[in-house]
Design an enzyme around this catalytic site. Structure first.
Site, mmCIF file in Angstrom:
data_model
loop_
_atom_site.group_PDB
_atom_site.id
_atom_site.type_symbol
_atom_site.label_atom_id
_atom_site.label_comp_id
_atom_site.label_asym_id
_atom_site.label_seq_id
_atom_site.Cartn_x
_atom_site.Cartn_y
_atom_site.Cartn_z
ATOM 1 N N CYS A 78 19.198 3.094 26.702
ATOM 2 C CA CYS A 78 19.472 1.696 27.062
ATOM 3 C C CYS A 78 20.924 1.327 26.710
ATOM 4 O O CYS A 78 21.839 1.864 27.285
ATOM 5 C CB CYS A 78 18.445 0.768 26.407
ATOM 6 N N HIS A 187 13.311 3.003 28.252
ATOM 7 C CA HIS A 187 12.972 3.282 26.849
ATOM 8 C C HIS A 187 11.896 4.372 26.771
ATOM 9 O O HIS A 187 10.710 4.066 26.868
ATOM 10 C CB HIS A 187 12.464 2.003 26.169
ATOM 11 N N GLU A 189 10.789 5.812 24.265
ATOM 12 C CA GLU A 189 10.019 5.726 23.022
ATOM 13 C C GLU A 189 8.809 4.813 23.125
ATOM 14 O O GLU A 189 7.926 4.868 22.276
ATOM 15 C CB GLU A 189 10.925 5.264 21.866
ATOM 16 N N SER A 241 -0.911 0.880 -7.819
ATOM 17 C CA SER A 241 -1.354 -0.435 -7.367
ATOM 18 C C SER A 241 -2.734 -0.365 -6.730
ATOM 19 O O SER A 241 -3.301 -1.378 -6.376
ATOM 20 C CB SER A 241 -0.370 -0.957 -6.324
ATOM 21 N N GLY A 242 -3.248 0.858 -6.559
ATOM 22 C CA GLY A 242 -4.489 1.018 -5.812
ATOM 23 C C GLY A 242 -4.201 1.233 -4.333
ATOM 24 O O GLY A 242 -5.086 1.596 -3.571
ATOM 25 N N GLY A 243 -2.960 0.995 -3.907
ATOM 26 C CA GLY A 243 -2.583 1.160 -2.493
ATOM 27 C C GLY A 243 -2.275 2.611 -2.156
ATOM 28 O O GLY A 243 -2.238 3.480 -3.024
ATOM 29 N N VAL A 244 -2.037 2.828 -0.859
ATOM 30 C CA VAL A 244 -1.852 4.189 -0.362
ATOM 31 C C VAL A 244 -0.590 4.852 -0.931
ATOM 32 O O VAL A 244 -0.637 5.990 -1.410
ATOM 33 C CB VAL A 244 -1.690 4.177 1.186
ATOM 34 N N SER A 246 1.543 4.353 -3.562
ATOM 35 C CA SER A 246 1.655 4.775 -4.966
ATOM 36 C C SER A 246 0.615 5.849 -5.285
ATOM 37 O O SER A 246 0.879 6.762 -6.074
ATOM 38 C CB SER A 246 1.527 3.581 -5.915
#
Ligand code: XMP
Length: 534
Positions: A78, A187, A189, A241-244, A246
């Site tokens: 583009c 584009h 992508e 943190s319990g998150g993905v 960390s």
């Protein structure tokens, strides 16, 4: 490791280009348009992104093409294509009408390596106000649509590199052209360019010569080896943190140094229902060395009576640092602080003024005397890659497919002041909602939970409305449900949840959660709303 450099001219789809390249098992880096690394021997090709600017805008981002020309295969997308053409002597003019949306390639040079395997009539996605009306001398038009003559061009550019990574025979019909230039005004992508991934594969693999060695398995192997070397016998602290992010970082580092990694998981009392105990159990099964700290009393005491969202955040942030530091200081010989920082947290995305709108945010507040060095093993990964690495490490699906959850937890999902009772009400409502979402299977067989970027309930504790239950009048709080689709949380759309699902959740919440007599659904996108309410 081989890499593709994507120079960012400020397009909204730059990250999408990077993800497509990574899907080809090829490492790539997004860099601001003016920060090309001059002497990086691993670079095998360069992509110039789109931009919100026209090449004629006085503020338009410009680079010196001579540092790239003849040294690397180049693909302009583009604005990238228009900029190259404009700079090398072609003509770019405002299109008679803005060219936006689906179009079809009516002519394609199928002998050009960029279009290998393409079908005539292939659908592409256009989004530009200017258009190329003449290409520079030596350039060839290699694709057109009904309204865009130069939908793609090619310039066989002699190589200036001492030795190329390319197999010249791959570049027929220009066997001597080692570092040509391609430009596409569409584009590749975006999803709507149906053969866009093939075009990028042709560029990255066939033309640039990627060995496609970037995979979750190779990432784990090389990262564990690097961490062993980097960390030696040192001790490392990591805040979970319990998150993905960390969690994956912790498992990866523990693969390298075992229980010389100490993880600290602070419970501020505003996690989801039973989350602290469940996540602690998960971490134990994974063999992590975790200290769980229940600090909820301190947080509730400090938040009592506070209603202003920013003040809540500040108190939680301050208390978190205090509690974390008190634990961290007990590990007197720690030399490193590990974090689950991922690539989108670090990409310097540009806004239209060229100013960086997002840059790396470190964990602040750790005592200087601890003198810890930073270890961020996931800093090159996108979220979906972190999940793939987690799977590769044998982590359970329910842990790695988790929705993001804000650090201050349910505190930013309770309007008004926070009390343990209000947190309990919200935990119960949220639990019914999220549990139902995990169970609900959509028509295509995918779980509703996996289709949604993030979901949660919000307690409108500052609002009351009248209801009737049995013969009783009620005067209680509403709960708002929020669910959004997104790729990076920078923008988000509200998720179109099935009506039968919403009906069931609403009935279950009102019947089972004391203190709630009404359920609403939030249909705001971001921007202008944000994902969280506070
Ligand atoms: P907003 O509300 O800004 O949220 O649209 C974007 C994403 O960031 C998460 N979020 C936070 N995460 N600490 C965090 O760790 C915070 O203070 C915080 N605030 C918002 C939010 O859940 C969403 O994924």
């Amino acid at each position: 490791m081989q890499k593709i450099i994507i120079l960012d001219f400020g397009s909204q789809t730059t990250q999408l280009i990077a993800r497509r390249v990574r899907e080809l098992d090829t490492f790539c880096e997004i860099l601001p348009y003016n920060k090309f690394p001059q002497d990086d021997p691993d670079v095998i090709g360069v992509i110039l992104s789109g931009s919100p600017f026209s090449v004629y805008d006085p503020e338009a981002f410009k680079i010196d093409l001579s540092m790239l020309r003849g040294r690397y295969p180049i693909l302009g997308i583009c604005y990238g294509a228009q900029f190259i053409s404009h700079t090398l002597g072609g003509r770019v003019e405002p299109a008679p009408s803005r060219e936006y949306g689906r179009q079809h390639l009516t002519t394609i040079d199928l002998g050009n390596p960029l279009f290998e395997g393409f079908e005539m009539g292939s659908q592409v996605w256009m989004s530009h106000g200017d258009t190329i009306t003449a290409i520079p001398e030596g350039f060839q038009c290699i694709a057109s649509t009904a309204s865009v003559k130069y939908a793609a061009y090619y310039c066989p550019q002699p190589s200036a590199r001492p030795s190329g990574t390319l197999d010249p025979s791959a570049l027929s019909p220009q066997p001597s052209a080692l570092c040509p230039i391609w430009g596409v005004q569409f584009h590749p992508e975006v999803f709507h360019s149906t053969q866009g991934s093939l075009l990028l594969k042709n560029f990255v693999v066939n033309i640039c010569g990627s060995r496609q060695e970037w995979s979750a398995a190779s990432f784990v192997d090389t990262t564990v080896a690097e961490l062993k070397q980097q960390l030696g016998n040192d001790r490392v602290i990591l805040g979970l943190s319990g998150g993905v992010d960390s969690s994956v970082a912790a498992v990866l580092i523990s693969r390298a140094i075992g229980n010389r990694l100490t993880c600290i998981f602070v419970d501020h009392g505003m996690l989801r229902k039973n989350e602290f105990s469940q996540v602690m159990e998960d971490y134990k099964v994974l063999g992590l060395n975790v200290i769980g700290v229940d600090a909820s009393e301190k947080f509730f005491a400090d938040l009592a009576g506070v209603t202003e969202p920013e003040q809540k955040r500040k108190i939680i942030g301050r208390d978190f640092v205090e509690v974390f530091n008190a634990e961290a200081k007990k590990i007197t010989d720690a030399r490193w602080l590990a974090q689950g920082t991922i690539y989108p947290d670090r990409i310097e995305s540009l806004n239209i003024t060229g100013k960086v709108i997002k840059s790396h945010h470190n964990v602040g507040g750790l005592p200087k005397e601890m003198n810890l060095q930073l270890c961020e093993p996931l800093k090159w990964l996108f979220k979906d890659e972190v999940r793939r690495v987690g799977r590769q490490l044998g982590m359970p699906d329910h842990l790695i497919n988790r929705h993001p959850f804000p650090g201050p937890g349910l505190a930013v999902r309770i309007l008004g002041d926070i009390t343990p009772e209000r947190v309990r009400i919200l935990q119960d409502a949220d639990d019914i909602y999220i549990r139902a979402m995990r169970e609900y299977v959509c028509e295509d067989g995918e779980k509703l939970y996996d289709k949604v970027w993030q979901a949660g309930a919000i307690l409108l504790a500052t609002v009351r409305s009248v209801g009737v239950m049995g013969d009783e009048r009620t005067y209680e709080h509403p709960v708002a449900l929020r669910a959004v689709t997104s790729t990076d949380a920078m923008t988000a759309d509200w998720a179109h949840l099935p009506y039968d699902f919403m009906a069931r959740v609403s009935t279950d919440i009102i019947n089972h959660v004391r203190g709630v007599n009404r359920v609403c659904y939030d249909i705001s996108s971001k921007p202008p709303a944000t994902i969280e309410w506070e």
